[in-house]
Scaffold this active site. Structure first.
Site, PDB file in Angstrom:
ATOM      1  CB  SER A  26      22.487  19.371  28.476  1.00 45.70           C
ATOM      2  OG  SER A  26      22.547  19.572  27.088  1.00 45.70           O
ATOM      3  CG  ASP A 230      23.523  27.338  27.550  1.00 43.42           C
ATOM      4  OD1 ASP A 230      24.274  27.179  26.569  1.00 43.42           O
ATOM      5  OD2 ASP A 230      22.510  26.645  27.761  1.00 43.42           O
ATOM      6  CG  HIS A 287      24.733  23.785  28.160  1.00 45.96           C
ATOM      7  ND1 HIS A 287      23.441  24.079  27.795  1.00 45.96           N
ATOM      8  CD2 HIS A 287      24.881  22.449  27.976  1.00 45.96           C
ATOM      9  CE1 HIS A 287      22.831  22.968  27.407  1.00 45.96           C
ATOM     10  NE2 HIS A 287      23.674  21.965  27.513  1.00 45.96           N
TER      11      HIS A 287
END
Length: 319
Positions: A26, A230, A287
């Protein structure tokens, strides 16, 4: 982190020659390359100890806003989550070249209105970090946690209530005592993000591709991997940015885009440029890739750490 690593190696000098791999997910798309950049600068200036960086791997990473942000709406549209009309309105009204991290994102009212409508259509009953998962109902799960101190709501093999369980768990007095945490008895509970800290919205505007280029130029392999469920930092943006970086560096395709396998099943898709720059998807992952697909993640990281390509064959044959 740089000072922590220096202190750690000073305390444990026997590990100085060992390989160092840097990885995160991320927003680590920013801070892992930035950390690598600092370590490389240290290596250039140091006449003594040098960090033995052997690889960088970043998952669903925020790299460049003008590509990562529109990729979200491309993902919504390609997965039937928004209409053609809304997608066309976003493409017409938004100039993502000038997009900024903080609201109102340096965009026009028509752009922000179209984005708000898209987010409204997707709604709160879909987990944007893993669009195939069911959602957790906070009021129900918090009541169960207070009564039993545990709850499990599984969707596609994933505990979808982990966020609330984590919040509850780390605020238990016995847990904080065991961790030697909150010894000053703060008047507020633990939370994922803190209003006490002053987060800078400007850092998100940084284009990370030049840092990745510097890392690769130092003969350090870089892997970018993406969970394909994601929508927050989707593969559509990351894949394009890796290709653009390869083009900038004059790299040719050394592994054509193809499936990779793990335990007889497709683990995802992978391509490689110049024997140094790899992009891979992880099938069915969110994610946070290891959270949703731990076994496939282990297979991917095993190849990364061992300096091997992801396996592109499996047995027995399907026919």
């Amino acid at each position: 982190m740089y000072r922590f690593l220096l202190g750690w190696y000073k305390k444990f000098p026997e590990y100085r020659s060992r390989s160092l791999f840097l990885s995160g997910e991320s927003y680590a798309g920013h801070y892992i390359p930035q950390l690598a950049d600092v370590l490389l600068t240290h290596n250039e200036k140091s006449k003594g100890f040098k960090f033995n960086i052997q690889g960088v791997a970043i998952g669903n990473p925020l790299l460049k806003l003008d590509r990562d942000v529109p990729a979200t709406f491309e993902y919504f549209w390609s997965h039937g989550m928004i209409s053609d009309e809304i997608f066309l309105a976003i493409n017409k009204g938004c100039d993502f070249e000038d997009y900024t991290f903080t609201n109102p994102h340096n965009e026009s009212k028509s752009c922000n209105d179209a984005i708000a409508e898209a987010n409204g259509i997707v709604g709160n009953y879909v987990n944007n970090y893993d669009v195939i998962l069911d959602v957790c109902y906070p009021s129900i799960v918090m009541q169960e946690l207070r009564l039993r101190k545990y709850v499990t709501k599984i969707s596609v093999g994933v505990d979808v209530c982990m966020t609330y369980e984590r919040f509850f768990y780390f605020n238990l007095p016995e847990v904080q005592h065991a961790l030697h945490a909150n010894r000053t008895h703060l008047p507020y509970g633990w939370s994922m993000c803190s209003d006490v800290l002053d987060y800078s919205g400007k850092d998100g505007n940084i284009n990370i591709l030049p840092l990745l280029q510097r890392i690769v130029e130092q003969k350090i392999p870089v892997w970018v991997f993406s969970g394909d469920q994601d929508s927050v930092v989707p593969l559509l943006g990351s894949r394009t940015l890796v290709r653009e970086l390869a083009h900038t560096m004059g790299f040719h395709v050394t592994v054509p885009y193809s499936t990779w396998f793990h335990k007889g099943q497709v683990g995802g898709w992978v391509t490689e440029y110049g024997n140094m720059l790899t992009f891979a998807t992880v099938r069915g992952a969110s994610h946070m890739v290891p959270f949703a697909q731990p076994d496939r993640s282990l297979g991917l990281f095993r190849s990364f750490v061992l300096g091997q390509r992801l396996p592109n064959t499996t047995h027995p044959p399907i026919d």
